[in-house]
Design a protein around this motif. Structure first.
Motif, PDB file in Angstrom:
ATOM      1  N   LYS A 129       0.815  -1.222   0.000  1.00  0.00           N
ATOM      2  CA  LYS A 129       0.000   0.000   0.000  1.00  0.00           C
ATOM      3  C   LYS A 129       0.848   1.272   0.000  1.00  0.00           C
ATOM      4  N   LYS A 140       2.724   2.488   2.224  1.00  0.00           N
ATOM      5  CA  LYS A 140       2.838   3.232   3.485  1.00  0.00           C
ATOM      6  C   LYS A 140       4.308   3.285   3.877  1.00  0.00           C
ATOM      7  N   GLN A 151     -10.423  -0.425  22.547  1.00  0.00           N
ATOM      8  CA  GLN A 151      -9.474   0.606  22.087  1.00  0.00           C
ATOM      9  C   GLN A 151      -8.428   0.886  23.160  1.00  0.00           C
ATOM     10  N   PHE A 199     -11.017  -4.847   9.405  1.00  0.00           N
ATOM     11  CA  PHE A 199     -12.245  -4.037   9.451  1.00  0.00           C
ATOM     12  C   PHE A 199     -12.355  -3.081   8.258  1.00  0.00           C
ATOM     13  N   TYR A 200     -11.332  -2.245   8.072  1.00  0.00           N
ATOM     14  CA  TYR A 200     -11.432  -1.288   6.960  1.00  0.00           C
ATOM     15  C   TYR A 200     -11.345  -1.953   5.592  1.00  0.00           C
ATOM     16  N   PRO A 201     -10.431  -2.902   5.374  1.00  0.00           N
ATOM     17  CA  PRO A 201     -10.453  -3.575   4.053  1.00  0.00           C
ATOM     18  C   PRO A 201     -11.809  -4.216   3.743  1.00  0.00           C
ATOM     19  N   THR A 260     -14.954  -3.287   5.125  1.00  0.00           N
ATOM     20  CA  THR A 260     -15.990  -2.257   4.943  1.00  0.00           C
ATOM     21  C   THR A 260     -15.724  -1.370   3.726  1.00  0.00           C
ATOM     22  N   MET A 261     -14.457  -1.265   3.330  1.00  0.00           N
ATOM     23  CA  MET A 261     -14.123  -0.396   2.199  1.00  0.00           C
ATOM     24  C   MET A 261     -14.001  -1.171   0.885  1.00  0.00           C
ATOM     25  N   LYS A 301     -19.035  -1.059   0.086  1.00  0.00           N
ATOM     26  CA  LYS A 301     -19.323   0.369  -0.126  1.00  0.00           C
ATOM     27  C   LYS A 301     -20.680   0.515  -0.806  1.00  0.00           C
ATOM     28  N   THR A 327     -23.341  -0.051   1.713  1.00  0.00           N
ATOM     29  CA  THR A 327     -23.518   1.110   2.595  1.00  0.00           C
ATOM     30  C   THR A 327     -24.319   2.207   1.897  1.00  0.00           C
ATOM     31  N   PRO A 346     -24.755   2.623   7.787  1.00  0.00           N
ATOM     32  CA  PRO A 346     -23.474   1.894   7.770  1.00  0.00           C
ATOM     33  C   PRO A 346     -23.500   0.563   8.531  1.00  0.00           C
ATOM     34  N   SER A 392     -20.830  -2.750   8.491  1.00  0.00           N
ATOM     35  CA  SER A 392     -19.969  -2.831   9.669  1.00  0.00           C
ATOM     36  C   SER A 392     -20.245  -4.101  10.465  1.00  0.00           C
ATOM     37  N   PHE A 407     -17.529  -6.555  11.577  1.00  0.00           N
ATOM     38  CA  PHE A 407     -17.371  -6.926  12.997  1.00  0.00           C
ATOM     39  C   PHE A 407     -17.298  -8.442  13.143  1.00  0.00           C
ATOM     40  N   LEU A 447     -18.113   3.922  12.296  1.00  0.00           N
ATOM     41  CA  LEU A 447     -19.364   3.850  11.522  1.00  0.00           C
ATOM     42  C   LEU A 447     -19.558   5.114  10.685  1.00  0.00           C
ATOM     43  N   ILE A 480     -17.283   5.033   7.672  1.00  0.00           N
ATOM     44  CA  ILE A 480     -17.803   4.171   6.593  1.00  0.00           C
ATOM     45  C   ILE A 480     -18.806   4.970   5.743  1.00  0.00           C
ATOM     46  N   SER A 481     -19.736   5.670   6.426  1.00  0.00           N
ATOM     47  CA  SER A 481     -20.729   6.473   5.695  1.00  0.00           C
ATOM     48  C   SER A 481     -20.048   7.589   4.915  1.00  0.00           C
ATOM     49  N   VAL A 540     -16.978   7.894   3.749  1.00  0.00           N
ATOM     50  CA  VAL A 540     -16.242   7.444   2.563  1.00  0.00           C
ATOM     51  C   VAL A 540     -17.227   7.161   1.426  1.00  0.00           C
ATOM     52  N   ALA A 541     -18.322   6.464   1.752  1.00  0.00           N
ATOM     53  CA  ALA A 541     -19.313   6.135   0.711  1.00  0.00           C
ATOM     54  C   ALA A 541     -19.886   7.404   0.082  1.00  0.00           C
ATOM     55  N   GLU A 595     -17.159   9.446  -1.984  1.00  0.00           N
ATOM     56  CA  GLU A 595     -16.870   8.774  -3.266  1.00  0.00           C
ATOM     57  C   GLU A 595     -17.974   9.063  -4.279  1.00  0.00           C
ATOM     58  N   ILE A 630     -11.582   6.207  -2.596  1.00  0.00           N
ATOM     59  CA  ILE A 630     -10.676   6.429  -1.458  1.00  0.00           C
ATOM     60  C   ILE A 630     -10.096   5.079  -1.046  1.00  0.00           C
ATOM     61  N   THR A 653      -8.070   2.275   1.169  1.00  0.00           N
ATOM     62  CA  THR A 653      -8.025   2.113   2.641  1.00  0.00           C
ATOM     63  C   THR A 653      -6.784   2.773   3.242  1.00  0.00           C
ATOM     64  N   VAL A 654      -5.717   2.834   2.446  1.00  0.00           N
ATOM     65  CA  VAL A 654      -4.483   3.426   2.973  1.00  0.00           C
ATOM     66  C   VAL A 654      -4.661   4.914   3.316  1.00  0.00           C
ATOM     67  N   ILE A 679      -7.273   6.031   4.830  1.00  0.00           N
ATOM     68  CA  ILE A 679      -8.096   6.171   6.036  1.00  0.00           C
ATOM     69  C   ILE A 679      -7.181   6.229   7.254  1.00  0.00           C
TER      70      ILE A 679
END
Lengths: 535, 76
Positions: free
Chosen positions: A167, A169, A308, A323-325, A327-328, A333, A336, A349, A353, A357, B32, B35-36, B38-39, B42, B49, B51-52, B54
């Motif tokens: 990625k 980074k 957290q 989680f992000y990979p 949901t994204m 997407k 959502t 969302p 999610s 989860f 949460l 997530i909204s 980003v959607a 976009e 966008i 994930t990197v 975020i």
């Protein structure tokens, strides 16, 4: 020499001082190699020839990252030479597929080794169970592999390195010694924290000279970690073991089982966070900032917040790499966007999610161990966190109507106590001997609840006397006060360092004396093995 | 920028997006909401966008979000 814990004479009095001494006397250029040699020697002490798995992981991520680097350079050159937009798109697509294939190979090697060594016995046992249930005569031989200690930690580090290079980074490291040191730095080998390459690699390899302040601050953290483990966790182990092993023989009521769950949670926290104190303190001595793994978790007002603050590096790993990979991803997407149109702002969302989860908590449960009780532990948190998200809009409305202010202390205290109890029940599932056992304990807790055995002297008959209980109260109070100071954003070590020498040193000496005098070791005590080292 | 502020206010109304620079650090935007967000971004800006992107640096303020959007628009 065999090292079984960081909080041991072998580590604190021999291995660590010897490593520091060697590090100091060699020239700057040789220092990273002292750390690397010490790390490999340490790994040999804890897992002997199983070091070969660590070497495979190091070599695989090193080579695959270089391969990714080469592909990225090829893509840049090809894009610069391409004339049309279509041509560029085709280059990106073809090169992207190759890069993805490299990442998949990296994940398969590293998670594959972990899966085979740790999960294949569980999988094969369940396949045999399935055969028995279906009255089939088939049976498979259950393998029994030896897994190196700490494999669950360094495997996740390996995946994060390859993913982060993919990625962009971070850049692929051309120096294999630096990659090896990032993967195997001896303080983090047994119980983490799960470090990212960008957190520690540079500092580990810099070979900076030792500083007095780092050494003293590190030593204080070491002493506080030993205090948590030896004075509190090892002492609690006696009563916790009795309650969890013999609760039926003693005919304990629900009150005592709940007490067992609470005490086990405290024991686990003191053992794990105490060890992490030693780990971070060891890193600090070498001038390396290892990421924090705990941030006063028992001040959390919700389960989400708890995760957290507890085992932070595992939570952020799951957040960033699962989680992000999830949901994204494109389908999520799309889900959502559609759900927001139908379900509105608050619930839009949720579907994506909740799916994410589920993935996170299934993996989290399995990461802790190959057993149904761990899957149950993960699903317990999945349900709590999903429910928490689902009812949040509703609870906001109800609290508004009842004119209850979320920011006022009575509601905060209510949330903190509720979260702590839910966490304790989760940890009880975690520490049970299996899913049936955890359900039995839950049933007793809820159907036979009584405070009777808490006050009729039963507690004194299961391993701890009044002397132990007083020491526990004092020691836990000290940890609690330190937690409050940190929660207020202050550093207890800096506060003490600012005091005059005749106040400062009695505190340092007092802490060490407290551990030596009131530590739960010797006859009558059974120190716990590092709980997280077995994951 | 106005379009972005509208999206943010629709997702989480209780914040001053003109001045706030700690949307993530102060937990004003949770996972949460992200997530909204980003959607919606976009959809609105016709970008993807990854994930990197975020990370707190990009999501802590409306300004940093806008800078990320403009960068991704330029990259095409």
């Amino acid at each position: 020499m065999k090292i079984t814990s960081y909080i041991s004479v072998a580590y604190l009095a021999i291995f660590l001082p010897a490593s520091i001494l060697l590090y100091t006397i060699v020239p700057k250029k040789a220092r990273p190699f002292v750390l690397l040699t010490a790390s490999f020697v340490f790994f040999w002490f804890i897992s002997e020839f199983l070091i070969v798995y660590l070497l495979i992981s190091i070599l695989s991520i090193y080579l695959l990252a270089l391969c990714l680097d080469k592909l990225k350079k090829q893509r840049s050159a090809a894009l610069a030479a391409a004339a049309s937009k279509e041509e560029k798109k085709a280059i990106k697509s073809k090169n992207g597929s190759k890069q993805l294939a490299v990442v998949i190979v990296g994940v398969l090697i590293n998670i594959g080794i972990l899966a085979v060594l740790k999960y294949s016995p569980f999988l094969f046992t369940n396949i045999n169970l399935f055969f028995r249930l279906t009255h089939s005569k088939l049976a498979v031989e259950v393998p029994n592999f030896l897994a190196p200690i700490g494999i669950s930690f360094y495997s996740l580090q390996a995946v994060s390195y390859i993913h982060d290079v993919y990625k962009e980074k971070i850049q692929a490291d051309k120096n294999i010694a630096r990659v090896a040191l990032f993967m195997s730095f001896f303080p983090i080998l047994m119980e983490g924290p799960i470090c990212r390459y960008s957190d520690t690699a540079e500092a580990l390899y810099s070979g900076e000279r030792l500083h007095y302040r780092n050494l003293t601050f590190g030593a204080q953290r070491l002493a506080f970690g030993a205090f948590k483990k030896i004075v509190i966790a090892d002492r609690l182990n006696i009563i916790v073991t009795t309650i969890f092993k013999d609760y039926e023989a003693y005919d304990f009521d629900g009150g005592l089982i709940l007490l067992g769950a609470i005490l086990y949670t405290i024991e686990l926290y003191m053992e794990f966070s105490g060890t992490i104190d030693v780990v971070i303190g060891s890193g600090e001595m070498f001038g390396v900032t290892i990421p924090e793994n705990f941030r006063q978790p028992f001040f959390s007002k919700s389960i989400t917040e708890f995760w957290q603050r507890w085992h932070i590096t595992l939570g952020t790993w799951f957040r960033d790499y699962i989680f992000y990979p999830v949901t994204m991803s494109k389908p999520m997407k799309k889900l959502t966007k559609n759900a927001r149109k139908k379900l509105g702002r608050d619930y839009g969302p949720m579907p994506a999610s909740i799916i994410a989860f589920f993935c996170v908590w299934l993996c989290n449960g399995l990461w802790h161990g190959a057993g149904w009780e761990y899957i149950f532990f993960g699903m317990y948190h999945f349900v709590l966190i999903s429910l928490g998200s689902l009812i949040l809009p509703l609870s906001n409305t109800v609290l508004g109507k009842l004119k209850i202010d979320r920011n006022k202390w009575p509601y905060k205290v209510f949330c903190i106590v509720r979260t702590a109890l839910l966490v304790c029940i989760g940890e009880m599932i975690f520490n049970s001997r299996g899913i049936k056992d955890s359900l039995r304990m839950l049933r007793i807790m809820f159907t036979q609840f009584s405070f009777k055995s808490l006050f009729d002297g039963s507690i004194l008959s299961i391993g701890l006397d009044a002397y132990d209980i007083i020491i526990l109260f004092v020691a836990i109070a000290i940890v609690f006060v330190v937690g409050i100071i940190k929660e207020k954003g202050k550093s207890p070590r800096q506060l003490i360092a600012a005091k005059p020498i005749f106040v400062r040193w009695p505190i340092y000496i007092g802490l060490v004396v407290f551990v030596v005098v009131f530590g739960a070791y010797g006859a009558g005590y059974l120190p716990i093995d590092p709980i997280y080292a077995s994951f | 920028m106005d379009r972005l502020i509208e999206i943010l206010e629709d997702i989480q109304p209780d914040a001053d997006y003109e001045t706030c620079t700690t949307l993530i650090d102060d937990h004003i935007l949770g996972s949460l909401q992200i997530i909204s967000l980003v959607a919606e971004i976009e959809d609105e800006f016709d970008i993807t966008i990854p994930t990197v992107e975020i990370k707190p640096e990009n999501f802590n303020s409306a300004q940093s979000l806008m800078a990320m959007i403009e960068r991704l628009e330029d990259e095409g």
